[in-house]
Design an enzyme around this catalytic site. Structure first.
Site, mmCIF file in Angstrom:
data_model
loop_
_atom_site.group_PDB
_atom_site.id
_atom_site.type_symbol
_atom_site.label_atom_id
_atom_site.label_comp_id
_atom_site.label_asym_id
_atom_site.label_seq_id
_atom_site.Cartn_x
_atom_site.Cartn_y
_atom_site.Cartn_z
ATOM 1 C CD GLU A 1 -3.009 0.908 2.306
ATOM 2 O OE1 GLU A 1 -2.654 0.249 3.301
ATOM 3 O OE2 GLU A 1 -4.025 1.621 2.282
ATOM 4 C CG ASP A 2 1.489 2.929 3.261
ATOM 5 O OD1 ASP A 2 0.508 3.258 2.572
ATOM 6 O OD2 ASP A 2 1.441 2.744 4.486
#
Ligand code: MN
Length: 713
Positions: A76-77
């Site tokens: 996600e990051d």
């Protein structure tokens, strides 16, 4: 920050066979991937996945789970991809990381409790592996522990509320009391600051101004167990402010003394000792009737086992005591994590893909109470459900296989009725499109739309099915009503009577039909009652002789057979004769008779399908022919099958044409209807085949009639 070798040691301490390499690799990969990213606290971002991994080692979870925790924010990051993780750590871990990412992507937006329940189900449904949910819960726990670093108070309270509504109950559901308590305690002051404040004040007051009952209870309990030679551990734990507050608000109890602040727990060796300990306590202090709960013989669905009792203790204060074994205590605190640890030990090596459901169901198997059993099946059902969003972010919970139409009906019946199409995740979608978890669905409507019968071929929800059925019935009834009124108006005209709705309303009463003229129209239109029956109750004097055909012939219904008066040659004297109902033979048709034992002679047309079964029984056949004479007064019923244009007035015109040719309609039955066509079965009273043929050719010439044929069945 936990150092690399420390983490390895932590896992090794409870799992000596762990794969050290993969854990080291994950540590380094995650650290590099997060690079210079920072947390709100100013710490390097990597400290977060590391702490999450640390929390999970506290639950003694397996190496794969710890690796997943380290990697849980990389997809996600960071620039890391699913494929990369799959290549480096294998498909299982990649799937788990992906699972945690998917849970994180779901933004909880709605405020209502019902929504929260749906959202919890969604998270459960999407956590195909219980470990994914455990990583998510540990992730949330660490975020809550560091919540104070977040600057904006609205953001803090939003995250805290989400924790209270979603994650704490999830922790409870899978039996993780300890985790639930910590999540609740961390959230409470942010979500309900005033309530928190007043509870804390009250707690301070009670501590300062009432006797310290805690030590007294513990001392006395220890004394009596010693006397009874039972080895126990007695603990008096302070109840959490949030659980006290829940009790006050939901159960409406007040906080009066210190005994309310503590949960006393007696921990013994084994299950039998629990009952012995209970006996000892009840011998010494008086039990409050009705408050004894035995969760040992009937564990809670999440696996919780314990005996709860309330007794009148020192200073005549009520105190609550929980009695359980050491193992029960571990399971009560760690829930599914503890269970996972116990059960999974044997099968870990097989590389069996672990499914959370199987595990939960194992726990649930022990639930004996019907209510708990229901809860059990409900959880199992989440796997058969899909959870979709409205454009506003509201969650709609549907059974698996649900379509756009089901979604529309779930939103609102009117939306469902008027649904013409939809958009799924922004892309146009057909009505029968099957929805998946997390789909955002927008419904397009039109007021002109009506539910279509064909929708029942793909909808799966009861609500949609019922609404569609109700609506087609309504549409059909409307048509029946129009038709019935047409038929009756025509019947009036035929008998030179002025048609009034009032007369029909009166007929409804006489026929014992509730619903006035409308219901009479409906029943006549559907053929349930005949127009003649209605006419006869309105004009009883017409009954005897006015059903005239041209020429004023008095009718005798041949169908009420059993007589031998038929103008038929070839009959057996003394044998009763019947005109068959399947093919409606009429004077002039080529006919045969079938002699059957006990039934007499059945007269069929030569082409009737019912004759097929007698092909191999020549003895049953009887040659028959009509014996026409000039003064023939018999009336026959010929059945015809008409395809009629579905336009207003078409049926009335058909009835008028029949009457012009001296025929009469004795029954009308709808067999099919569509937007532009009616298919009707008409029973026509005629003198003979020629008469019927005349009526039919007159009808065939009508601009409303697409086709007309005799019906032989
Ligand atoms: Mn995270």
């Amino acid at each position: 920050m936990i150092r690399q070798f420390e983490l390895v040691e932590m896992v090794k301490s409870y799992d000596p066979d762990m794969d050290e390499m993969i854990l080291n690799q994950a540590y380094v990969f995650s650290m590099k991937a997060h690079g210079t990213q920072k947390r709100a606290s100013g710490d390097p971002y990597f400290s977060h996945p590391l702490e999450v991994a640390g929390i999970l080692t506290g639950m003694q979870l397996d190496c794969d789970t710890i690796v997943t925790a380290l990697l849980h924010d990389t997809i996600e990051d960071t620039v890391a991809t699913y494929e990369q993780i799959e290549e480096l750590f294998g498909t299982n871990i990649a799937r788990m990381v992906d699972g945690v990412t998917k849970l994180s992507e779901l933004e909880y937006t709605s405020e209502t409790l019902k929504q929260a329940e749906n959202f919890r189900k969604l998270l459960l449904a999407m956590s195909t592996d219980i470990r994914v949910l455990l990583v998510k819960l540990a992730d949330r726990l660490h975020n809550m522990r560091t919540l104070h670093h977040i600057q904006k108070s609205e953001k803090r309270s939003r995250i805290a509320r989400e924790t209270l509504d979603i994650y704490a109950p999830l922790a409870e559901r899978i039996g993780m009391q300890e985790l639930m308590n910590e999540l609740e305690s961390l959230s409470f002051p942010h979500v309900y600051p005033e309530a928190y404040e007043s509870i804390m004040k009250r707690l301070d007051y009670l501590h300062d101004n009432t006797e310290n009952i805690r030590d007294e209870v513990i001392n006395e309990l220890e004394k009596i167990f010693l006397k009874n030679h039972l080895e126990v551990e007695v603990v008096g734990r302070r109840k959490q402010p949030y659980s006290i507050w829940k009790k006050i608000t939901y159960r409406n109890v007040s906080l009066e003394n210190q005994a309310d602040l503590f949960a006393f727990r007696v921990i013994v060796d084994g299950a039998e000792d629990c009952y012995r300990a209970l006996g000892v306590i009840h011998d010494y202090w008086q039990a409050v009737p009705g408050l004894l709960k035995d969760y040992i013989s009937m564990p809670k669905p999440n696996g919780y086992q314990s005996i709860h009792t309330v007794v009148i203790g020192p200073q005549r204060k009520r105190i609550e005591v929980q009695i359980r074994s050491t193992e029960m205590d571990v399971i009560a605190e760690k829930g599914v994590a503890a269970h996972w640890r116990y059960k999974n030990h044997a099968s870990k090596k097989d590389g069996v893909h672990y499914r959370w459901l199987r595990d939960l169901l194992e726990i649930l198997e022990h639930a004996a109470d019907p209510e708990e059993f229901l809860e059990n099946t409900k959880i199992a059902m989440y796997q058969n459900q899909v959870f979709c969003f409205t454009p506003k972010g509201e969650l709609i919970n549907l059974p698996a296989g649900a379509t756009v139409v089901d979604f529309a009906y779930a939103v609102h019946t009117i939306i469902g009725d008027n649904c013409v199409g939809g958009k799924v995740n922004g892309e146009p979608a057909q009505l029968k499109r099957v929805l998946s978890n997390g789909d955002q669905v927008e419904i397009l409507t039109s007021k002109a739309q009506k539910p279509h019968q064909s929708w029942t071929n793909f909808v799966v929800t009861g609500k949609a099915k019922a609404a569609i059925r109700r609506n087609t019935r309504k549409q059909q009834n409307n048509e029946y009503r129009k038709l019935g009124e047409d038929i009756l108006r025509h019947s009036f005209e035929e008998r030179s009577r002025e048609y009034t709705k009032k007369a029909i309303t009166a007929a409804a009463k006489k026929l014992n039909l509730k619903g006035g003229a409308g219901i009479v129209f409906e029943k006549v239109g559907s053929g349930e009652i005949s127009n003649r029956e209605v006419i006869e109750v309105i004009f009883p004097h017409l009954k005897e002789n006015k059903h005239s055909l041209g020429g004023g012939l008095v009718k005798k219904r041949v169908q009420k057979s059993g007589n031998n008066q038929l103008p038929v040659k070839g009959l057996i004297p003394g044998r009763p004769v019947h005109i068959s109902k399947c093919c409606h033979p009429i004077l002039g048709d080529r006919i045969v008779g079938i002699v059957s034992e006990g039934k007499g002679i059945m007269v069929h047309t030569i082409g009737c399908e019912a004759l097929d079964v007698y092909t191999d029984a020549p003895e049953a056949w009887l040659d028959l022919s009509w014996q026409a004479h000039d003064d023939n007064t018999e009336i026959y019923i010929g059945r015809v099958d008409i395809m009629l244009k579905h336009v207003s007035g078409s049926l009335a015109s058909v009835l008028a044409l029949v009457a012009q040719d001296d025929g009469n309609v004795s029954n009308i039955k709808f067999t099919e209807r569509s937007v532009d066509i009616f298919r009707i079965e008409l029973d026509l009273e005629v003198r003979d085949v020629k008469h019927l043929t005349d009526v039919m050719s007159a009808l065939r010439a009508s601009k409303f009639v697409n086709s007309i044929e005799r019906a032989f069945a």
